[in-house]
Structures are given as structure tokens and as C-alpha cells.
Enzyme design. Structure first.
Site, mmCIF file in Angstrom:
data_model
loop_
_atom_site.group_PDB
_atom_site.id
_atom_site.type_symbol
_atom_site.label_atom_id
_atom_site.label_comp_id
_atom_site.label_asym_id
_atom_site.label_seq_id
_atom_site.Cartn_x
_atom_site.Cartn_y
_atom_site.Cartn_z
ATOM 1 N N LYS A 84 19.090 7.340 -0.690
ATOM 2 C CA LYS A 84 17.654 7.636 -0.741
ATOM 3 C C LYS A 84 17.421 9.016 -0.123
ATOM 4 C CE LYS A 84 13.467 4.958 0.040
ATOM 5 N NZ LYS A 84 12.909 3.880 0.850
HETATM 6 C C1 E4P Z 1 9.824 2.556 -0.137
HETATM 7 O O1 E4P Z 1 10.994 2.609 -0.410
HETATM 8 C C2 E4P Z 1 9.295 2.587 1.222
HETATM 9 O O2 E4P Z 1 10.255 2.058 2.112
HETATM 10 C C3 E4P Z 1 8.073 1.755 1.415
HETATM 11 O O3 E4P Z 1 7.626 1.144 0.239
HETATM 12 C C4 E4P Z 1 7.027 2.352 2.279
HETATM 13 O O4 E4P Z 1 5.951 1.470 2.395
HETATM 14 P P1 E4P Z 1 4.785 1.634 3.488
HETATM 15 O O5 E4P Z 1 3.864 2.700 2.998
HETATM 16 O O6 E4P Z 1 4.140 0.288 3.513
HETATM 17 O O7 E4P Z 1 5.461 2.000 4.777
#
Ligand code: E4P
Length: 220
Positions: A84
Site C-alpha cells: 500500500k
Molecule cells: C483504507 O484502506 C483505509 O484504511 C481506511 O478505509 C480509512 O478509513 P477511515 O477514514 O475510517 O480511517
């Protein structure tokens, strides 16, 4: 549409994988920090719990050379891991390098279709379009998702559009309507997808009628 759970908690991955409908896990540095466990051990346990799943694990450096080292290290842990990478200039260069080497990537912190275009051109496997964080600042996060799905289809990119930062089941419905390839969400939102009051009352009625009639599946 594929369903991923967004978590750093191994127990949550274990529970959802038992349902048999989970396609992957997304983690981020905040979720891993919250888990209180080591990064490598957590991610490897997730791979074990979900043997065919895509498990996203994020780099934390912000310069190209260190990001590349981190990406190669994370990738070396397990073939199921998807690296990622945040949508910043060295991040896009890194995605191109990794994609040329056949390493899968998930480009994160994407909020607009123009950012998504950069990720797609670099060869991103997944483009993580965040919706909840946009809604939080009084805008409509789904607009960029719809545009990104259209962009990927129009130009024939291989990237899959991953709806992230999902806050409630309506986001999942909207992701389906937009034709997104993947939705990732917290465990509690996945649990909410099961819920419908007519399912509960309908089941109660079926079982009460069955029991009143004294019927059995197994006879004797
Ligand atoms: C995606 O990969 C992120 O980890 C995640 O969806 C972030 O979500 P949040 O905005 O609820 O922290």
C-alpha cells in the site's frame, strides 16, 4: 463486488473469514498501531487466516528510496501481500517501479479522479478512494468514486476501484451502484450488512409456526 475488512485486529479477520465471503484485508499505519502488535506478525497472521485473500500493508516513508526499500521488505514477507502506497509524487513513481516488477500495489489516500488517473497510469492494482473522510468535511465522497469507475472503464485501465473510508451500509449500496470493484470497511459495518428487521421478524414467525406444529427435520 469484492469485500475487504479494514482492520489491524486479527480476531476480526478470523471472524469474518469464517463467514466465507471475505476477499481481503486492508490495514493502515493507524490500524496497525491501534492493534498493539508487531506489523509483520499481524500481516502474516492475516495471510494465514485468509489463504486466498489480498492483504494490504502500507509503507511509511515519504522519500522514494526508503519507500522502495520498505516496499520490497513488505513484499518479501508473503505472496498475498499487496504493497500500500500513498498518492504522493514518490509514491506514484514507486507504484510504477513495483508494477513493472509484477508487485501488486494499493494506492491509498485518493480523493479525486485526477489523483486516481495518476495511480491507474502507474499500474496500481487497487485505487483506494476514500469516501467517509470527504463526507466528514461536508462534501460527497461518492462523486469521485463514480468518476473513477467511469475513468477506469473508459480508458481500459486494469486497476480496480476500492471504496475505502466506509462509514455505514449506505456507502456500500452506493459503491455497488457506482460499479466499484471492491469495498473495504470496518468489522462493525460488515456486521450491519446482515441486518434487516423483516429478516428478524420473518425468522421468528417461521420458527414459531414450525415449533407450534411440532415438526422435526430428523425423525425417530
Ligand atoms: C483504507 O484502506 C483505509 O484504511 C481506511 O478505509 C480509512 O478509513 P477511515 O477514514 O475510517 O480511517
Amino acid at each position: 463486488m469484492k469485500l475487504f475488512v479494514d482492520t489491524g485486529d486479527i480476531e476480526e479477520v478470523r471472524q469474518v473469514s469464517d463467514w466465507g465471503i471475505l476477499d481481503g484485508v486492508t490495514t493502515n499505519p493507524s490500524l496497525i498501531a491501534k492493534s498493539g502488535k508487531g506489523f509483520r506478525e499481524t500481516v502474516l497472521k492475516m495471510c494465514e487466516l485468509l489463504p486466498d485473500g489480498a492483504i494490504s500493508a502500507e509503507v511509511v516513508a515519504t522519500d522514494y528510496d526508503t519507500m522502495l526499500k520498505e516496499a520490497l521488505e513488505i513484499h518479501s514477507w508473503h505472496p498475498q501481500i499487496v504493497v500500500k502506497v500513498p498518492l504522493i509524487e514518490p509514491g506514484v513513481s514507486l507504484v510504477k517501479t513495483l508494477s513493472d516488477r509484477g508487485i501488486r500495489t494499493n494506492v491509498t489516500l485518493v480523493f479525486s479522479v485526477s489523483q486516481a488517473l495518476l495511480a491507474a497510469k502507474a499500474g496500481a492494482t487497487f485505487i483506494s478512494n476514500f469516501v467517509g473522510r470527504v463526507d466528514d468535511i461536508s462534501d460527497d465522497g461518492m462523486v469521485a468514486v463514480e468518476a473513477t469507475v467511469r475513468m477506469v472503464e473508459t480508458y481500459g485501465f486494469d486497476s480496480e476501484v476500492l471504496v475505502a473510508s466506509v462509514r455505514h451500509p449506505l456507502h456500500v449500496v452506493q459503491a455497488i451502484q457506482a460499479g466499484a470493484h471492491i469495498s473495504t470497511m470496518p468489522f462493525k459495518i460488515l456486521q450491519m450488512l446482515f441486518k434487516h428487521p423483516l429478516t428478524d421478524s420473518g425468522l421468528e414467525r417461521f420458527l414459531s409456526d414450525w415449533n407450534k406444529a411440532g415438526l422435526h427435520i430428523f425423525e425417530g
